[in-house]
Design a protein around this motif. Sequence first.
Motif, mmCIF file in Angstrom:
data_model
loop_
_atom_site.group_PDB
_atom_site.id
_atom_site.type_symbol
_atom_site.label_atom_id
_atom_site.label_comp_id
_atom_site.label_asym_id
_atom_site.label_seq_id
_atom_site.Cartn_x
_atom_site.Cartn_y
_atom_site.Cartn_z
ATOM 1 N N MET A 28 0.862 -1.194 0.000
ATOM 2 C CA MET A 28 0.000 0.000 0.000
ATOM 3 C C MET A 28 0.893 1.236 0.000
ATOM 4 O O MET A 28 2.037 1.198 0.466
ATOM 5 N N ASN A 71 -5.141 -4.674 5.233
ATOM 6 C CA ASN A 71 -6.377 -4.721 4.449
ATOM 7 C C ASN A 71 -6.124 -5.245 3.033
ATOM 8 O O ASN A 71 -6.995 -5.861 2.425
ATOM 9 N N HIS A 241 -4.756 -5.147 17.299
ATOM 10 C CA HIS A 241 -4.236 -3.956 16.629
ATOM 11 C C HIS A 241 -4.621 -2.722 17.432
ATOM 12 O O HIS A 241 -5.670 -2.708 18.084
ATOM 13 N N TYR A 243 -4.025 1.745 16.976
ATOM 14 C CA TYR A 243 -3.361 2.947 16.471
ATOM 15 C C TYR A 243 -3.686 4.109 17.399
ATOM 16 O O TYR A 243 -4.813 4.224 17.878
ATOM 17 N N GLU A 291 -0.183 -5.140 14.629
ATOM 18 C CA GLU A 291 -0.208 -3.774 14.079
ATOM 19 C C GLU A 291 -0.345 -2.796 15.233
ATOM 20 O O GLU A 291 -1.308 -2.879 16.007
ATOM 21 N N TRP A 295 -1.039 6.906 14.292
ATOM 22 C CA TRP A 295 -1.583 7.132 12.932
ATOM 23 C C TRP A 295 -2.660 8.186 13.025
ATOM 24 O O TRP A 295 -3.751 7.905 13.483
ATOM 25 N N LEU A 318 -0.889 7.693 4.040
ATOM 26 C CA LEU A 318 -0.485 7.353 5.416
ATOM 27 C C LEU A 318 0.970 7.746 5.701
ATOM 28 O O LEU A 318 1.691 7.050 6.405
HETATM 29 O O1 AHR Z 1 -1.569 -0.362 8.587
HETATM 30 C C1 AHR Z 1 -2.592 0.251 7.864
HETATM 31 C C2 AHR Z 1 -3.904 -0.500 7.944
HETATM 32 O O2 AHR Z 1 -4.410 -0.419 9.245
HETATM 33 C C3 AHR Z 1 -3.863 -1.985 7.673
HETATM 34 O O3 AHR Z 1 -3.958 -2.266 6.327
HETATM 35 C C4 AHR Z 1 -5.069 -2.484 8.397
HETATM 36 O O4 AHR Z 1 -4.914 -3.811 8.847
HETATM 37 C C5 AHR Z 1 -5.286 -1.495 9.514
HETATM 38 O O5 AHR Z 1 -6.585 -1.023 9.552
#
Ligand code: AHR
Length: 501
Positions: A28, A71, A241, A243, A291, A295, A318
């Motif tokens: 990505m 994703n 995960h 962020y 993850e 962010w 990003l």
């Molecule tokens: O790291 C960016 C995105 O964050 C990943 O593709 C996804 O798994 C999460 O939502």
Amino acid sequence: MKTRVTLHRDFVISEIDDRLYGAFLEHMGRAIYGGIFEPGHPQADEQGFRRDVLALVRELAPPVVRYPGGNFVSSYNWEDGIGPWEVRPVRLDLAWHSRESNQVGIHEFADWCEQAGTEMMLAVNLGSRDLDAARNFIEYVNHPGGSAWSDERIRNGRRDPWNVRLWCLGNEMDGPWQIGRKSADEYGHLAHETGKALRAFDRNIELVACGSSNPDMASYPQWEATVLDHCYETVDYISLHMYFTNHEDRLGDYLALAEKLDRYIVSIGGVIDYMRAKKRTRHQVHICFDEWNVWYHSVEQDRRILQGSDWPFAPPILEDVYNVEDALLIGCVLNTFIRRSDRVRIACIAQLVNVIAPIMTETGGSVWRQTLFYPLLFASRHGRGRALDVRVDGPVYQTRELEEVPCLDVAAVHDEAGERVTLFIVNRDPQQALELDVALEGFDHATLREHQCLIHPHMKAVNTACTPDHVKPQPGEGLRVEEGRLRGQVAPLSYHMVGVR
Ligand code: AHR
């Protein structure tokens, strides 16, 4: 203000799995194309990998790198990335509304990992595909030869299997944004069946089932309970995960998010224990935090980039530019992982290059370290060994969501072979220096060997291509070790790595 800290050589939380310092690379943005891979760049090797990027990855030394998504994996066909480049299909990636050239696939990534000195951690697509594609993929990757897919790998130039040990069963399957999202029951069943098939192929692999995308998901933590009810004995890890954001620019609350992370880990630890008791099994599932990162800086810019009706190739999405505040939070997050290393065995900073990353590049240009590169570097280099139980008695501050949070955040790791104890210290207090008094019990004859400090007069200071070293660590001052005690002042809003031997 006085802060008393106590640790003891024999009070061990856990042996830390080196993979706590793993990373993540997704197809990505400019993570792969323009990040690790840029044929034609002056620093590119014969395969197109940037040597300057590889040098910084080697410096960080992640023991494992998760790939290819994220994703992205939920609508990815792994077969698109094998065979001659000229005939690899260009696809439309539904996750990031981008064009995927497939010039990098499993062979290229494996070669890159070899050069980087890291292990692959592969994810299978359980969004748009199912266990059939997953079992073919593992046969291609891990079978020595004499079967259709392993012979195809050999024809494509790789004789020996890669023997990848760690496999993720999909990605963020609880998320409404995920291509092929499932309910917890649907996913738990699919994870169990796919895991069963992969295990039938190789009993020794390690499997990761998807947990929650973040602790604010409505389905959390029931999601984990339902999923594990289906697949507890099939998998080795449940992935989490998280962020971190600071949209409201409230530094105290922001730095306290590591406490929220801590509660998240503790709660899922409870779900695991409940399920272990329910299943009457000795099998122990751990957490794979595959993850995590800050962010939020790039969100507005990305909205504009992704608004168009085109399908750009490697758009600059990003690309968060990190400041000193972010580096302090990352220090606290890493400390949390160390303190919870009995639960969290694997963790992957998301991501590694350009996309919410410690390493940034200019396409065709230079490479540099973001602010948060440094706490990662110190943890990866000196955070291997045994996590020691650290008791802190000192001032606290009030936050909006979590009430009281300690000003001082500390973790300690004992590397017995290297005869070294490393303390990772963050002072979250915005005004006060803290007067530190650490009892290093069992390390009576220790002396101070190394003190690195990350501190800057401007909390919003960043590194850029033009000013790559604007924020960087410097030798620390003001700490001393005598008679088994570490004493001295830690300045407000500062990060410290202190090595004692
Ligand atoms: O790291 C960016 C995105 O964050 C990943 O593709 C996804 O798994 C999460 O939502």
